[in-house]
Design a protein around this motif. Structure first.
Motif, PDB file in Angstrom:
ATOM      1  N   ASP A  13      12.261  12.476 -10.822  1.00 30.72           N
ATOM      2  CA  ASP A  13      13.202  12.337  -9.708  1.00 30.72           C
ATOM      3  C   ASP A  13      13.981  13.632  -9.499  1.00 30.72           C
ATOM      4  O   ASP A  13      14.247  14.028  -8.366  1.00 30.72           O
ATOM      5  CB  ASP A  13      14.173  11.180  -9.958  1.00 30.72           C
ATOM      6  N   GLU A  14      14.326  14.298 -10.586  1.00 30.15           N
ATOM      7  CA  GLU A  14      15.070  15.561 -10.497  1.00 30.15           C
ATOM      8  C   GLU A  14      14.238  16.632  -9.799  1.00 30.15           C
ATOM      9  O   GLU A  14      14.736  17.349  -8.924  1.00 30.15           O
ATOM     10  CB  GLU A  14      15.472  16.033 -11.894  1.00 30.15           C
ATOM     11  N   GLU A  15      12.961  16.738 -10.157  1.00 31.92           N
ATOM     12  CA  GLU A  15      12.083  17.713  -9.502  1.00 31.92           C
ATOM     13  C   GLU A  15      11.909  17.384  -8.019  1.00 31.92           C
ATOM     14  O   GLU A  15      11.909  18.282  -7.168  1.00 31.92           O
ATOM     15  CB  GLU A  15      10.705  17.729 -10.174  1.00 31.92           C
ATOM     16  N   TYR A  16      11.763  16.114  -7.717  1.00 35.57           N
ATOM     17  CA  TYR A  16      11.599  15.696  -6.330  1.00 35.57           C
ATOM     18  C   TYR A  16      12.851  16.027  -5.511  1.00 35.57           C
ATOM     19  O   TYR A  16      12.760  16.589  -4.415  1.00 35.57           O
ATOM     20  CB  TYR A  16      11.292  14.196  -6.270  1.00 35.57           C
ATOM     21  N   LEU A  17      14.005  15.706  -6.062  1.00 38.14           N
ATOM     22  CA  LEU A  17      15.273  16.001  -5.389  1.00 38.14           C
ATOM     23  C   LEU A  17      15.411  17.499  -5.144  1.00 38.14           C
ATOM     24  O   LEU A  17      15.772  17.934  -4.037  1.00 38.14           O
ATOM     25  CB  LEU A  17      16.447  15.477  -6.216  1.00 38.14           C
ATOM     26  N   THR A  18      15.119  18.302  -6.156  1.00 34.70           N
ATOM     27  CA  THR A  18      15.197  19.757  -6.005  1.00 34.70           C
ATOM     28  C   THR A  18      14.243  20.240  -4.920  1.00 34.70           C
ATOM     29  O   THR A  18      14.602  21.071  -4.083  1.00 34.70           O
ATOM     30  CB  THR A  18      14.879  20.459  -7.343  1.00 34.70           C
ATOM     31  N   LEU A  21       0.840  -1.203   0.000  1.00 36.16           N
ATOM     32  CA  LEU A  21       0.000   0.000   0.000  1.00 36.16           C
ATOM     33  C   LEU A  21       0.873   1.250   0.000  1.00 36.16           C
ATOM     34  O   LEU A  21       0.607   2.201  -0.747  1.00 36.16           O
ATOM     35  CB  LEU A  21      -0.933   0.012   1.210  1.00 36.16           C
ATOM     36  N   GLN A  22       1.900   1.265   0.824  1.00 28.12           N
ATOM     37  CA  GLN A  22       2.779   2.435   0.893  1.00 28.12           C
ATOM     38  C   GLN A  22       3.447   2.702  -0.456  1.00 28.12           C
ATOM     39  O   GLN A  22       3.619   3.856  -0.852  1.00 28.12           O
ATOM     40  CB  GLN A  22       3.835   2.256   1.994  1.00 28.12           C
ATOM     41  N   GLU A  23       3.806   1.637  -1.177  1.00 25.61           N
ATOM     42  CA  GLU A  23       4.380   1.796  -2.515  1.00 25.61           C
ATOM     43  C   GLU A  23       3.356   2.428  -3.462  1.00 25.61           C
ATOM     44  O   GLU A  23       3.703   3.297  -4.265  1.00 25.61           O
ATOM     45  CB  GLU A  23       4.872   0.459  -3.070  1.00 25.61           C
ATOM     46  N   GLU A  24       2.115   1.977  -3.384  1.00 23.64           N
ATOM     47  CA  GLU A  24       1.048   2.547  -4.219  1.00 23.64           C
ATOM     48  C   GLU A  24       0.840   4.027  -3.905  1.00 23.64           C
ATOM     49  O   GLU A  24       0.695   4.854  -4.812  1.00 23.64           O
ATOM     50  CB  GLU A  24      -0.262   1.800  -3.996  1.00 23.64           C
ATOM     51  N   LEU A  25       0.824   4.368  -2.618  1.00 20.60           N
ATOM     52  CA  LEU A  25       0.642   5.756  -2.219  1.00 20.60           C
ATOM     53  C   LEU A  25       1.812   6.622  -2.669  1.00 20.60           C
ATOM     54  O   LEU A  25       1.623   7.772  -3.082  1.00 20.60           O
ATOM     55  CB  LEU A  25       0.448   5.856  -0.701  1.00 20.60           C
ATOM     56  N   SER A  26       3.010   6.077  -2.602  1.00 22.40           N
ATOM     57  CA  SER A  26       4.186   6.818  -3.063  1.00 22.40           C
ATOM     58  C   SER A  26       4.097   7.093  -4.565  1.00 22.40           C
ATOM     59  O   SER A  26       4.365   8.207  -5.023  1.00 22.40           O
ATOM     60  CB  SER A  26       5.462   6.036  -2.742  1.00 22.40           C
ATOM     61  N   ALA A  27       3.705   6.083  -5.322  1.00 23.17           N
ATOM     62  CA  ALA A  27       3.547   6.260  -6.772  1.00 23.17           C
ATOM     63  C   ALA A  27       2.484   7.321  -7.066  1.00 23.17           C
ATOM     64  O   ALA A  27       2.656   8.150  -7.963  1.00 23.17           O
ATOM     65  CB  ALA A  27       3.192   4.932  -7.434  1.00 23.17           C
ATOM     66  N   GLU A  28       1.406   7.295  -6.304  1.00 26.63           N
ATOM     67  CA  GLU A  28       0.338   8.291  -6.470  1.00 26.63           C
ATOM     68  C   GLU A  28       0.881   9.703  -6.224  1.00 26.63           C
ATOM     69  O   GLU A  28       0.626  10.616  -7.012  1.00 26.63           O
ATOM     70  CB  GLU A  28      -0.784   7.970  -5.484  1.00 26.63           C
ATOM     71  N   ARG A  29       1.625   9.881  -5.139  1.00 25.43           N
ATOM     72  CA  ARG A  29       2.181  11.200  -4.804  1.00 25.43           C
ATOM     73  C   ARG A  29       3.171  11.681  -5.848  1.00 25.43           C
ATOM     74  O   ARG A  29       3.273  12.868  -6.119  1.00 25.43           O
ATOM     75  CB  ARG A  29       2.894  11.149  -3.449  1.00 25.43           C
ATOM     76  N   HIS A  30       3.938  10.766  -6.400  1.00 25.31           N
ATOM     77  CA  HIS A  30       5.010  11.127  -7.329  1.00 25.31           C
ATOM     78  C   HIS A  30       4.558  11.218  -8.785  1.00 25.31           C
ATOM     79  O   HIS A  30       5.358  11.537  -9.653  1.00 25.31           O
ATOM     80  CB  HIS A  30       6.160  10.118  -7.201  1.00 25.31           C
ATOM     81  N   ALA A  31       3.284  10.969  -9.046  1.00 24.67           N
ATOM     82  CA  ALA A  31       2.781  11.005 -10.422  1.00 24.67           C
ATOM     83  C   ALA A  31       3.063  12.365 -11.058  1.00 24.67           C
ATOM     84  O   ALA A  31       2.736  13.407 -10.490  1.00 24.67           O
ATOM     85  CB  ALA A  31       1.285  10.709 -10.447  1.00 24.67           C
ATOM     86  N   GLY A  32       3.705  12.343 -12.220  1.00 24.67           N
ATOM     87  CA  GLY A  32       4.005  13.570 -12.946  1.00 24.67           C
ATOM     88  C   GLY A  32       5.158  14.377 -12.379  1.00 24.67           C
ATOM     89  O   GLY A  32       5.394  15.508 -12.801  1.00 24.67           O
ATOM     90  N   ILE A  33       5.882  13.811 -11.429  1.00 23.82           N
ATOM     91  CA  ILE A  33       7.016  14.500 -10.802  1.00 23.82           C
ATOM     92  C   ILE A  33       8.267  13.675 -11.072  1.00 23.82           C
ATOM     93  O   ILE A  33       8.354  12.517 -10.656  1.00 23.82           O
ATOM     94  CB  ILE A  33       6.802  14.664  -9.279  1.00 23.82           C
TER      95      ILE A  33
END
Length: 152
Positions: free
Chosen positions: A128-133, A114-126
């Motif tokens: 890795d570079e944007e997340y790191l920044t 479930l946590q993996e699914e929620l993480s994918a949901e949060r990161h949709a359209g973002i």
């Protein structure tokens, strides 16, 4: 996605508000999803610390690590450890060492998915570079204001 303001207007928006709003939205989503599975976010933290440990952790080690997460505090984490034991997910020996039960391992696997699914949901359209920044910018805000934050 449609943003709340133009770029010119966004640059003048308060980080405190948007940081709070993002935190509230993410934590609310996580906690509601975990509640549907019959657990709390702090119980998940406890279970994950025991399940992922390279070496056996004691109650005190887990409590010290988690007590500052979202300002939960030692008493709250101690109570969540007790609940995880009562649920049959972990055991505690006489020296305070925590261990994962067979039930706990099965539940951990289910909640980790479930946590993996929620993480994918949060990161949709973002990216890795944007997340790191984003994380680096948030950490710079914390540093610039004299705050302290750390996550395992």
């Amino acid at each position: 996605m449609e943003y709340s303001h133009s770029d010119t207007e966004l640059i003048r928006q308060p980080i405190g508000y948007w940081g709070w709003a993002a935190s509230k939205a993410v934590v609310t989503r996580i906690r509601a999803s975990l509640a549907d599975m019959g657990t709390t976010q702090p119980q998940w933290w406890v279970l994950a610390q025991v399940a992922r440990a390279d070496t056996v952790k004691t109650r005190d080690e887990v409590s010290r690590l988690l007590r500052n997460y979202l300002d939960e505090g030692s008493a709250s984490i101690e109570s969540e450890i007790d609940t995880a034991i009562a649920q049959g997910w972990i055991t505690e020996d006489a020296e305070g060492r925590l261990g994962l039960t067979t039930e706990g391992e099965a539940f951990y696997t289910k909640v980790a998915a479930l946590q993996e699914e929620l993480s994918a949901e949060r990161h949709a359209g973002i990216s890795d570079e944007e997340y790191l920044t984003t994380l680096k910018v948030l950490q710079r805000f914390i540093h610039n204001t004299g705050g302290q934050a750390w996550h395992h």
